[in-house]
Each structure stands twice: as C-alpha cells, then as structure tokens.
Motif scaffolding. Sequence first.
Motif, mmCIF file in Angstrom:
data_model
loop_
_atom_site.group_PDB
_atom_site.id
_atom_site.type_symbol
_atom_site.label_atom_id
_atom_site.label_comp_id
_atom_site.label_asym_id
_atom_site.label_seq_id
_atom_site.Cartn_x
_atom_site.Cartn_y
_atom_site.Cartn_z
ATOM 1 N N THR A 175 11.087 -2.849 1.998
ATOM 2 C CA THR A 175 10.864 -2.801 0.551
ATOM 3 C C THR A 175 9.678 -1.907 0.177
ATOM 4 O OG1 THR A 175 9.299 -4.661 0.445
ATOM 5 C CG2 THR A 175 11.665 -5.190 0.390
ATOM 6 N N GLY A 176 8.805 -1.610 1.157
ATOM 7 C CA GLY A 176 7.609 -0.826 0.875
ATOM 8 C C GLY A 176 6.479 -1.623 0.253
ATOM 9 N N GLY A 177 6.623 -2.956 0.206
ATOM 10 C CA GLY A 177 5.634 -3.783 -0.478
ATOM 11 C C GLY A 177 4.236 -3.748 0.113
ATOM 12 N N PHE A 178 4.127 -3.402 1.387
ATOM 13 C CA PHE A 178 2.792 -3.290 1.980
ATOM 14 C C PHE A 178 1.999 -2.155 1.329
ATOM 15 C CE2 PHE A 178 5.129 -5.463 5.379
ATOM 16 C CZ PHE A 178 4.249 -6.494 5.677
ATOM 17 N N TYR A 179 2.708 -1.162 0.779
ATOM 18 C CA TYR A 179 2.046 0.003 0.176
ATOM 19 C C TYR A 179 2.184 0.048 -1.340
ATOM 20 C CZ TYR A 179 1.455 1.560 4.929
ATOM 21 O OH TYR A 179 1.072 1.631 6.250
ATOM 22 N N TYR A 180 3.316 -0.397 -1.885
ATOM 23 C CA TYR A 180 3.477 -0.383 -3.339
ATOM 24 C C TYR A 180 2.632 -1.480 -3.983
ATOM 25 C CZ TYR A 180 7.513 2.501 -2.117
ATOM 26 O OH TYR A 180 8.325 3.477 -1.598
ATOM 27 N N GLU A 181 2.428 -2.563 -3.220
ATOM 28 C CA GLU A 181 1.519 -3.620 -3.654
ATOM 29 C C GLU A 181 0.394 -3.688 -2.619
ATOM 30 O OE1 GLU A 181 3.939 -7.085 -4.496
ATOM 31 O OE2 GLU A 181 5.291 -5.914 -5.767
ATOM 32 N N ARG A 182 -0.010 -4.881 -2.214
ATOM 33 C CA ARG A 182 -1.040 -4.954 -1.169
ATOM 34 C C ARG A 182 -0.810 -6.237 -0.371
ATOM 35 N NH1 ARG A 182 -6.878 -7.078 -1.460
ATOM 36 N NH2 ARG A 182 -5.671 -8.633 -0.324
ATOM 37 N N TRP A 183 0.416 -6.303 0.205
ATOM 38 C CA TRP A 183 0.773 -7.495 0.951
ATOM 39 C C TRP A 183 -0.104 -7.633 2.188
ATOM 40 C CZ3 TRP A 183 6.877 -7.054 1.028
ATOM 41 C CH2 TRP A 183 7.347 -7.145 -0.289
ATOM 42 N N GLY A 184 -0.720 -8.793 2.344
ATOM 43 C CA GLY A 184 -1.586 -9.033 3.481
ATOM 44 C C GLY A 184 -0.857 -9.720 4.622
ATOM 45 N N ASP A 185 -1.371 -9.544 5.823
ATOM 46 C CA ASP A 185 -0.758 -10.222 6.967
ATOM 47 C C ASP A 185 -0.950 -11.728 6.900
ATOM 48 O OD1 ASP A 185 -3.374 -10.684 8.888
ATOM 49 O OD2 ASP A 185 -3.459 -8.771 7.842
ATOM 50 N N ALA A 186 -1.980 -12.203 6.174
ATOM 51 C CA ALA A 186 -2.196 -13.656 6.082
ATOM 52 C C ALA A 186 -1.038 -14.364 5.385
ATOM 53 C CB ALA A 186 -3.528 -13.952 5.393
ATOM 54 N N PRO A 187 -0.647 -13.966 4.166
ATOM 55 C CA PRO A 187 0.518 -14.639 3.576
ATOM 56 C C PRO A 187 1.815 -14.378 4.330
ATOM 57 C CG PRO A 187 -0.205 -12.822 2.171
ATOM 58 C CD PRO A 187 -1.275 -13.038 3.201
ATOM 59 N N VAL A 188 1.961 -13.183 4.914
ATOM 60 C CA VAL A 188 3.183 -12.886 5.665
ATOM 61 C C VAL A 188 3.299 -13.807 6.882
ATOM 62 C CG1 VAL A 188 4.368 -11.146 7.070
ATOM 63 C CG2 VAL A 188 3.374 -10.501 4.859
ATOM 64 N N HIS A 189 2.226 -13.912 7.661
ATOM 65 C CA HIS A 189 2.238 -14.819 8.815
ATOM 66 C C HIS A 189 2.456 -16.262 8.373
ATOM 67 C CE1 HIS A 189 -0.094 -12.192 11.969
ATOM 68 N NE2 HIS A 189 1.025 -11.644 11.554
ATOM 69 N N ARG B 30 -0.190 -4.043 7.469
ATOM 70 C CA ARG B 30 1.159 -3.826 7.988
ATOM 71 C C ARG B 30 1.168 -3.913 9.512
ATOM 72 N NH1 ARG B 30 4.001 1.178 9.286
ATOM 73 N NH2 ARG B 30 6.263 0.885 9.107
ATOM 74 N N PHE B 31 0.154 -3.326 10.163
ATOM 75 C CA PHE B 31 0.075 -3.378 11.618
ATOM 76 C C PHE B 31 -0.064 -4.815 12.107
ATOM 77 C CE2 PHE B 31 -2.650 -3.540 15.429
ATOM 78 C CZ PHE B 31 -1.817 -2.882 16.324
ATOM 79 N N ASN B 32 -0.966 -5.578 11.473
ATOM 80 C CA ASN B 32 -1.160 -6.969 11.881
ATOM 81 C C ASN B 32 0.057 -7.832 11.573
ATOM 82 O OD1 ASN B 32 -3.722 -6.867 13.052
ATOM 83 N ND2 ASN B 32 -4.751 -7.008 11.081
ATOM 84 N N SER B 33 0.831 -7.434 10.588
ATOM 85 C CA SER B 33 2.038 -8.196 10.250
ATOM 86 C C SER B 33 3.175 -7.943 11.233
ATOM 87 C CB SER B 33 2.509 -7.840 8.837
ATOM 88 O OG SER B 33 1.583 -8.243 7.858
ATOM 89 N N GLY B 34 3.342 -6.682 11.647
ATOM 90 C CA GLY B 34 4.571 -6.383 12.356
ATOM 91 C C GLY B 34 4.509 -5.637 13.662
ATOM 92 N N PHE B 35 3.301 -5.228 14.118
ATOM 93 C CA PHE B 35 3.297 -4.321 15.263
ATOM 94 C C PHE B 35 2.333 -4.661 16.394
ATOM 95 C CE2 PHE B 35 4.747 -1.686 11.643
ATOM 96 C CZ PHE B 35 5.999 -1.338 12.136
ATOM 97 N N PHE B 36 1.258 -5.387 16.115
ATOM 98 C CA PHE B 36 0.240 -5.540 17.163
ATOM 99 C C PHE B 36 0.816 -6.141 18.433
ATOM 100 C CE2 PHE B 36 0.039 -9.808 15.365
ATOM 101 C CZ PHE B 36 -0.235 -10.607 16.464
#
Length: 375
Positions: A296-310, A170-176
């Motif tokens: 949606t909470g998908g980073f925690y309810y599932e295991r969304w990675g920053d690689a597919p998000v980016h 989540r941090f690498n996806s949206g905050f760094f």
Amino acid sequence: MASITLNRKRILIAVLCLIAVLYWITVVFSDLRQLGFIRVQSFNAEVDEKTPAFVAPRPIGEGTANATLLFLARNSDLGGVLSSMGHLEEHFNKRAGYPWVFLNEEEFTEEFKTRVTAATAAPVSFGLIPHEHWFQPDWVDEDRASEGRRKMASQGIIYAGSVPYRNMCRFNSGFFFHHPLLQPYRYYWRVEPDIKYFCDVTYDPFDYLRDNNKIYGFTISFYEWEKTIPTLWETVKKFIAEHPQYVSDENAMNYLSDNGGERYNLCHFWSNFEIADMDFWRGEAYQAFFKYLDDTGGFYYERWGDAPVHSIAVSLFAPKDRLHFFRDIGYRHEPFQHCPNGEDWARGKCACNSFDTLDYAPQSCIRRYEKLFLQ
C-alpha cells in the motif's frame, strides 16, 4: 487584631505540620515498597503473570537458547551504543554470554567495531543492510510521499519529514529477521542507543520464552499517535477479511480494540524493547501481512511504525497467552520507563524509583493488556 494574627499563625503552623507528616509518610512508604516490605498490586492481582522463579545466573558462554542481542545503529551512535551495551552487559549478558549482532545501512567504521568489540566478552558480528531492505522503493510515488511528509510536518508530528526514519520503520517491520547474520538465530533481544536497564536479570528471558511457548515479550505499552497511521487499521481490516485463516481463535483483539475490531484504540507494545521469536516474523501469516501493508506504500505515504505493525500482528495471529509482560525487567527509553515493584524490584536490585513507571499512567495500555486474562 492581635487575636486574628495569632490564629493565622496557628493555622499556618498546622498546615506546615500536615505537609511534613504527609511527606514523611510518602518517603517511608516508598522505602518500604522498594525494599519489598510493601507490594503494590496492579489494578487486579488475579491477572498478574507469575515471574520466573529465581535461577542462579549462568556463567558466561552458557546461555542455552538459540538467541542474539540485536542492535540497529549508525556510526554516529557510538556513544549511545556503548552506554546501552554497558547497561545490558552489567545486568545480564556478562553472565549469559549471548552474541551481539550490529546492523547498519552503511559500513561500520573500524573505530566503531574496535570499541564495541572491546565492550563485551561475547562474540560480536557487524552486518550491512541490503539496499533493497532499507531505502524507499522505486515504486513508491514520491510526489504523494513528499505531500504526506509535508502535511505531517504542518501538524507538528515528530519525524514527519524524515525518510530515513520511515526506512527504519519499514526495515524493522519486514526485513531485519531476513538478514544473513540473523539466520542462525531464533530469538532476539532488541537494543537501541541510549537506553537504560535498572535491574539485574536473574534468569534467562530467552529460556523463559522458549520454555513457556511465548513469542513476544515487552515492558512498555501505550497509545500510538493516530495522525501517523490514519489508514493503517482500515488496511488491517481488509487483510483480515481476505485472510481470516490467519487470525487466532484466542487472539488479543480486545487489547487492540474496544468494539470488536471496528476501530483501533491505538494500543501497542513499544518495540524499542522487545524479546521475541523470529520464527513468528518469518512465518506465513506475518509474511503475508507485511507484504499486504508494504504494497500500500503506507510506510512512506504516512508514517507507519514497526511498533503498531508488530503489536497488531502478534495480537491477532497468535493466541494471547503467547505474549508476555516482562514486568521484572526495569527499562528506560526517553522519555518513558518501566520500573518493577515489590518482590520484582527487590530481587533485581533495581536502581529505579518504582513510583516512576508508565505502567498505570493514563496513557498506558497495561490495564487493557491485563484485562485480556480476565476474559
């Protein structure tokens, strides 16, 4: 009987000779290839991107781009950090002199800071990640999240039960890129513990992105594990439907999907290596996209990675010609690697076997990426 035995011996000798000849051909071919006398083309030479012309490395401290080398690490990673720094300093940064930025959810120890600072002649900064950018938000339903982790663990998924891993994604996806230490910079080169670089980087990749209007560079591309992101694509489709204005007319949807976006084919750029433009992440389209996903909470309810998000974001919200395959940068993150070939291998004096590369293996998405430029 003696005649049959003699024939068997002749057959055995012939087979052994054939094996020896094939082995000799393979060895000679490999040597010629790595020396640059034989160039093995990708599946279609027309789509090979031109690598930058040779540029004499700049003396230390003369890198011209507004850029930094970014390292997310913990104190316990010190050995792997020093190893990775050694590779990148030797092959690039001892000549370019770009500053390093280290981030951690805890304060770095004095030992960590002392040893890391001694590993480079370039400036080094150490930063603490804000609590709200790292830890699981209070609004996440922990019962639902823990059930998701339990289900993934039962399926044998790596990091299935790890909350810290999800924090990192989540941090690498949206905050760094919001961290105060990164505000002075536009471009970054992501570095991780225990990675390897095999080739001398004989030009400045940051300059290359800037001068060629690129926003995202990668070395490895393959398929995501679908069980970690079961609802991600449906969420992406909903976002696109609600915000069509963010989708580029010249997007790379055909890299992500084989049927015009109905289903996600799971291709993504492996984000443990990325050289990219933080202005894209800080822009309106990506900010809206990340918030939509995060809510949606998908980073925690599932295991969304920053690689597919980016990967999904840069493929949809930017023209495809703003992406770049750094095919001349040899890189390894266990268990996969990209090793250049032909002229790229020779120019970079690469210390890897160009046969040992993920590029055109069955699980690779490089062919799909290259096909974008035939359309």
